[in-house]
Scaffold this motif. Sequence first.
Motif, mmCIF file in Angstrom:
data_model
loop_
_atom_site.group_PDB
_atom_site.id
_atom_site.type_symbol
_atom_site.label_atom_id
_atom_site.label_comp_id
_atom_site.label_asym_id
_atom_site.label_seq_id
_atom_site.Cartn_x
_atom_site.Cartn_y
_atom_site.Cartn_z
ATOM 1 N N LYS A 62 42.971 36.106 -26.515
ATOM 2 C CA LYS A 62 44.336 35.738 -26.142
ATOM 3 C C LYS A 62 44.327 35.259 -24.699
ATOM 4 O O LYS A 62 43.732 35.889 -23.831
ATOM 5 N N SER A 63 44.970 34.130 -24.444
ATOM 6 C CA SER A 63 45.074 33.607 -23.079
ATOM 7 C C SER A 63 46.383 34.063 -22.441
ATOM 8 O O SER A 63 47.418 34.131 -23.099
ATOM 9 N N VAL A 64 46.294 34.360 -21.150
ATOM 10 C CA VAL A 64 47.450 34.806 -20.380
ATOM 11 C C VAL A 64 47.486 33.995 -19.092
ATOM 12 O O VAL A 64 46.453 33.759 -18.459
ATOM 13 N N MET A 65 48.681 33.566 -18.711
ATOM 14 C CA MET A 65 48.848 32.778 -17.503
ATOM 15 C C MET A 65 49.603 33.603 -16.457
ATOM 16 O O MET A 65 50.619 34.223 -16.763
ATOM 17 N N ASP A 66 49.063 33.612 -15.249
ATOM 18 C CA ASP A 66 49.759 34.208 -14.107
ATOM 19 C C ASP A 66 50.486 33.063 -13.415
ATOM 20 O O ASP A 66 49.918 32.344 -12.597
ATOM 21 N N PHE A 67 51.744 32.875 -13.780
ATOM 22 C CA PHE A 67 52.547 31.747 -13.313
ATOM 23 C C PHE A 67 53.337 32.150 -12.082
ATOM 24 O O PHE A 67 54.134 33.071 -12.115
ATOM 25 N N ARG A 68 53.082 31.453 -10.988
ATOM 26 C CA ARG A 68 53.798 31.726 -9.746
ATOM 27 C C ARG A 68 54.818 30.646 -9.438
ATOM 28 O O ARG A 68 55.781 30.875 -8.727
ATOM 29 N N GLY A 69 54.579 29.436 -9.969
ATOM 30 C CA GLY A 69 55.478 28.317 -9.731
ATOM 31 C C GLY A 69 54.870 27.061 -10.334
ATOM 32 O O GLY A 69 53.738 27.064 -10.796
ATOM 33 N N SER A 70 55.635 25.987 -10.303
ATOM 34 C CA SER A 70 55.177 24.723 -10.869
ATOM 35 C C SER A 70 53.858 24.301 -10.224
ATOM 36 O O SER A 70 53.772 24.127 -9.003
ATOM 37 N N GLY A 71 52.818 24.188 -11.046
ATOM 38 C CA GLY A 71 51.492 23.818 -10.560
ATOM 39 C C GLY A 71 50.743 24.935 -9.867
ATOM 40 O O GLY A 71 49.633 24.734 -9.392
ATOM 41 N N ASP A 72 51.316 26.115 -9.795
ATOM 42 C CA ASP A 72 50.695 27.254 -9.118
ATOM 43 C C ASP A 72 50.531 28.395 -10.112
ATOM 44 O O ASP A 72 51.436 29.217 -10.280
ATOM 45 N N PHE A 73 49.397 28.413 -10.795
ATOM 46 C CA PHE A 73 49.140 29.449 -11.788
ATOM 47 C C PHE A 73 47.644 29.615 -12.003
ATOM 48 O O PHE A 73 46.847 28.729 -11.694
#
Length: 85
Positions: A62-73
């Motif tokens: 399973k993939s998980v994204m640490d999203f901080r902002g647009s283009g910043d993950f």
Amino acid sequence: TGSDYSLKVLENGSWVDVPTIIEDYAWTSEAYLISKNDTVDFEVNWEWLYGKLPSGTYRIIKSVMDFRGSGDFDEASFCEEFEIR
């Protein structure tokens, strides 16, 4: 994270992709939020995609994204082994 995942099976000491039983499939595009330092349980029914699995040792990925902002993950994949007897 989303609804997507993949399965691998241990064959002769190597992890190989479990073949799907349908060729054209797609994942829905929801985004499940996981709070920092929290845990989440997902129930997975893989029979629609992989059919009934024979006995063996498997991994679900399973993939998980640490999203901080647009283009910043950052994105990472996590796996868990399980056995079907």
